[in-house]
Design an enzyme around this catalytic site. Structure first.
Site, PDB file in Angstrom:
ATOM      1  N   CYS A  38     -37.727 157.674 -34.703  1.00 62.69           N
ATOM      2  CA  CYS A  38     -36.791 157.281 -33.646  1.00 62.69           C
ATOM      3  C   CYS A  38     -37.563 156.414 -32.658  1.00 62.69           C
ATOM      4  CB  CYS A  38     -36.219 158.523 -32.964  1.00 62.69           C
ATOM      5  SG  CYS A  38     -35.030 158.077 -31.685  1.00 62.69           S
ATOM      6  N   CYS A  72     -31.621 150.510 -30.509  1.00 64.66           N
ATOM      7  CA  CYS A  72     -32.063 151.284 -31.675  1.00 64.66           C
ATOM      8  C   CYS A  72     -33.380 150.739 -32.219  1.00 64.66           C
ATOM      9  CB  CYS A  72     -30.994 151.309 -32.772  1.00 64.66           C
ATOM     10  SG  CYS A  72     -31.383 152.524 -34.055  1.00 64.66           S
TER      11      CYS A  72
END
Ligand code: PYC
Length: 321
Positions: A97, A246
């Protein structure tokens, strides 16, 4: 380095919240059960098999929400790593992530545990190097990424569509935005559209390498902001959309751009999110590997002890199914 800080009471979990470009990360720094020895992938399996109720308590309602990403800091076997980390969300676990890694560095800096400079973090999909800069921003040199398939066809709403399948630490299906502007007012329509793509991929057995599920859908379109190269909308596995651009999605995008000759090594790509926040990305090629780096900034916004009260009917979160 010992990162774990035990909360003062039993049945409490110590967390520090942050957001990166609007996307939250909840870093768990104490009070979590011991996951035993072994690699981060192995510890993640133990987390999933034995302590999944902790995941639900940490990120699901009433303490969290669908958009909350969790990051559990665990010891790494690799002495060169600052820490290991297991990322999780409202429905399960993530490989890597990007925004969350920036959040972890912001948290460790807030705690006075790290100084500016490079820090290696061990994730379930490999080691990443995150560099804390003097101004608080963080560059994340991600795991190697690649495009697995160029322009795979898929039927969306009875119409033929296509997109690239790429790995950036998670699996992504990347395609152009339909005739829906990528603006916050349209998020419901964008969720509907990307959710249909997600289902169509599953229904037609379209996967990443080795049959791995493609659980992130990334739409790209022009940005109204002249400082950005593109705006995106990223649907996450549990149907929430990423408020940040993202990190792993931008990494996957950089690999596709590079393969298409639209981005050179070292050239900066400014990726904007649906809420207007930006990550800067670039790519370098080492032998046959593409290594994406993404840069952004996270802000710590809460330090809390969560209480696990066995009398509370939603001690372990409101079930999502
Ligand atoms: O920044 O890589 C990322 C990410 C994945 C899911 C939400 N954010």
């Amino acid at each position: 380095m010992e990162i774990v800080i035990q909360p003062p009471e039993v049945n409490t979990i110590r967390i520090i919240d942050s957001h990166t470009g609007g996307e939250p990360t909840r870093v768990v720094i104490g009070g979590f059960p011991d996951l035993g020895l072994g690699s981060i992938a192995r510890k993640q399996k133990v987390f999933q098999a034995e302590y999944d109720h902790y995941r639900q308590a940490l990120v699901n309602e009433p303490r969290g929400s669908d958009i909350q990403i969790g990051a559990l800091l665990v010891p790494s076997d690799d002495p060169l790593c600052l820490t290991g980390v297991i990322f999780f969300n409202n429905i399960g676990y993530l490989g890597m992530c990007g925004h969350g890694t920036m959040g972890i560095l912001a948290v460790l800096s807030h705690l006075g545990k790290i100084n500016p400079g490079p820090h290696r973090l061990d994730t379930s999909v490999g080691i990443v190097t995150a560099t804390l800069h003097e101004d608080g921003s963080v560059s994340v040199q991600n795991v190697p990424g690649y495009r697995y398939r160029k322009q795979a066809s898929v039927q969306i709403d009875g119409e033929k569509g296509s997109g690239d399948i790429a790995w950036g630490g998670n699996w992504f299906f990347l395609c152009d935005a339909p005739s829906i502007d990528l603006i916050p007012r349209n998020t419901e329509a964008l969720i509907d559209y990307t959710w249909k793509i997600r289902h169509a991929l599953c229904a037609h057995g379209i996967t990443g390498k080795d049959g791995q599920e493609i659980d992130h859908i990334e739409l790209s379109g022009p940005s109204p902001n002249s400082e950005a190269d593109s705006r995106n909308f990223v649907l996450c596995p549990g149907k929430a959309y990423d408020r940040s651009p993202c990190g792993t999605g931008t990494s996957a995008k950089l690999c596709c751009l590079f393969k298409d000759g639209k981005l050179k090594q070292g050239q900066i790509w400014r990726q904007e999110s649906i809420v207007g926040t930006i990550f800067e990305g670039s790519i370098k090629q080492i032998n046959s590997q593409l290594i994406p780096t993404i840069k952004g900034i996270a802000f710590v916004n809460a330090t809390t002890d969560l209480i696990l009260n066995p009398e509370d009917p939603f001690c372990w979160g409101i079930p999502t199914e």
